[in-house]
Motif scaffolding. Structure first.
Motif, mmCIF file in Angstrom:
data_model
loop_
_atom_site.group_PDB
_atom_site.id
_atom_site.type_symbol
_atom_site.label_atom_id
_atom_site.label_comp_id
_atom_site.label_asym_id
_atom_site.label_seq_id
_atom_site.Cartn_x
_atom_site.Cartn_y
_atom_site.Cartn_z
ATOM 1 N N ASN A 99 0.834 -1.338 0.042
ATOM 2 C CA ASN A 99 -0.056 -0.032 0.053
ATOM 3 C C ASN A 99 1.068 1.224 0.040
ATOM 4 N N TYR A 100 0.254 2.139 -0.471
ATOM 5 C CA TYR A 100 0.784 3.782 -0.372
ATOM 6 C C TYR A 100 0.089 4.171 0.855
ATOM 7 N N GLN A 101 0.859 4.798 1.750
ATOM 8 C CA GLN A 101 0.367 5.618 2.922
ATOM 9 C C GLN A 101 0.439 7.037 3.061
ATOM 10 N N GLU A 102 -0.530 7.741 2.617
ATOM 11 C CA GLU A 102 -0.174 9.105 2.227
ATOM 12 C C GLU A 102 -0.190 10.038 3.665
ATOM 13 N N LYS A 103 -0.947 9.562 4.474
ATOM 14 C CA LYS A 103 -1.027 9.973 5.892
ATOM 15 C C LYS A 103 -0.397 9.386 6.991
ATOM 16 N N PRO A 104 -0.144 9.945 8.189
ATOM 17 C CA PRO A 104 0.481 9.331 9.192
ATOM 18 C C PRO A 104 -0.120 8.084 9.480
ATOM 19 N N PHE A 105 0.310 6.629 9.906
ATOM 20 C CA PHE A 105 -0.391 5.622 10.177
ATOM 21 C C PHE A 105 0.333 4.649 11.389
ATOM 22 N N ILE A 106 -0.378 3.865 11.785
ATOM 23 C CA ILE A 106 0.122 3.054 12.910
ATOM 24 C C ILE A 106 0.536 1.735 12.280
ATOM 25 N N THR A 107 1.876 1.305 12.712
ATOM 26 C CA THR A 107 2.380 0.279 12.262
ATOM 27 C C THR A 107 2.962 -0.819 13.194
ATOM 28 N N GLY A 108 3.193 -1.967 12.728
ATOM 29 C CA GLY A 108 3.508 -2.989 13.776
ATOM 30 C C GLY A 108 4.852 -3.539 13.329
ATOM 31 N N ASP A 109 5.087 -4.738 13.892
ATOM 32 C CA ASP A 109 6.323 -5.640 13.613
ATOM 33 C C ASP A 109 6.532 -6.342 12.202
ATOM 34 N N HIS A 110 5.357 -6.663 11.716
ATOM 35 C CA HIS A 110 5.316 -7.248 10.300
ATOM 36 C C HIS A 110 4.909 -6.232 9.050
ATOM 37 N N ILE A 111 5.235 -4.992 9.324
ATOM 38 C CA ILE A 111 4.946 -4.095 8.279
ATOM 39 C C ILE A 111 6.512 -3.498 7.961
ATOM 40 N N LEU A 112 6.879 -3.540 6.687
ATOM 41 C CA LEU A 112 8.013 -3.113 6.071
ATOM 42 C C LEU A 112 7.383 -1.511 5.624
ATOM 43 N N VAL A 113 8.371 -0.344 6.058
ATOM 44 C CA VAL A 113 7.926 0.750 5.591
ATOM 45 C C VAL A 113 9.030 1.228 4.684
ATOM 46 N N ILE A 114 8.840 1.383 3.524
ATOM 47 C CA ILE A 114 9.836 1.884 2.572
ATOM 48 C C ILE A 114 9.582 3.389 2.401
ATOM 49 N N ARG A 115 10.895 4.334 2.266
ATOM 50 C CA ARG A 115 10.790 5.560 2.200
ATOM 51 C C ARG A 115 11.843 5.837 1.340
ATOM 52 N N ALA A 116 11.887 7.078 0.527
ATOM 53 C CA ALA A 116 12.868 7.483 -0.342
ATOM 54 C C ALA A 116 12.508 9.032 -0.778
ATOM 55 N N ASP A 117 13.600 9.776 -1.356
ATOM 56 C CA ASP A 117 13.420 11.070 -1.848
ATOM 57 C C ASP A 117 12.461 11.105 -2.999
#
Length: 109
Positions: free
Chosen positions: A26-44
């Protein structure tokens, strides 16, 4: 928040998320709650449109991953995606953004 789990955390928006056991992307546009089994990918280069382009391509890889073979951080790092490139042989994020914007409902992918 008495019901929140110890490992839950609030992340800033504008990120691609991958559920490692479900390979849900998924794409998360707004702040969100996440846990241990979620990878969060960020880039410029990530914005709503480039993220949706990449999400669509990553969705094509989902069949390789499921509960028996989690889409772990190492597997994500080693997943090769075929992307459009610019004249410098670098990923063409402008093209990706404009491609998604071209579709009347591209932002709903």
């Amino acid at each position: 928040m008495g019901n929140s789990r110890k490992n839950d955390r609030i992340e800033k928006g504008n990120a691609i998320t991958i559920g490692d056991t479900t390979a849900t992307i998924n794409y998360q546009e707004k702040p969100f709650i996440t846990g241990d089994h979620i990878l969060v990918i960020r880039a410029d280069w990530i914005n709503k449109y480039t993220a949706l382009f990449i999400k669509t391509i990553l969705d094509q890889e989902r069949y390789r991953y499921s509960y028996g073979r989690a889409f772990t951080k190492d597997l994500v790092k080693n997943t090769e995606l075929i992307l459009p490139v610019n004249d410098f042989d670098e990923p063409d994020y402008d093209f990706m953004e404009n491609y998604i914007k071209y579709f009347p409902n591209g932002d709903l992918i």
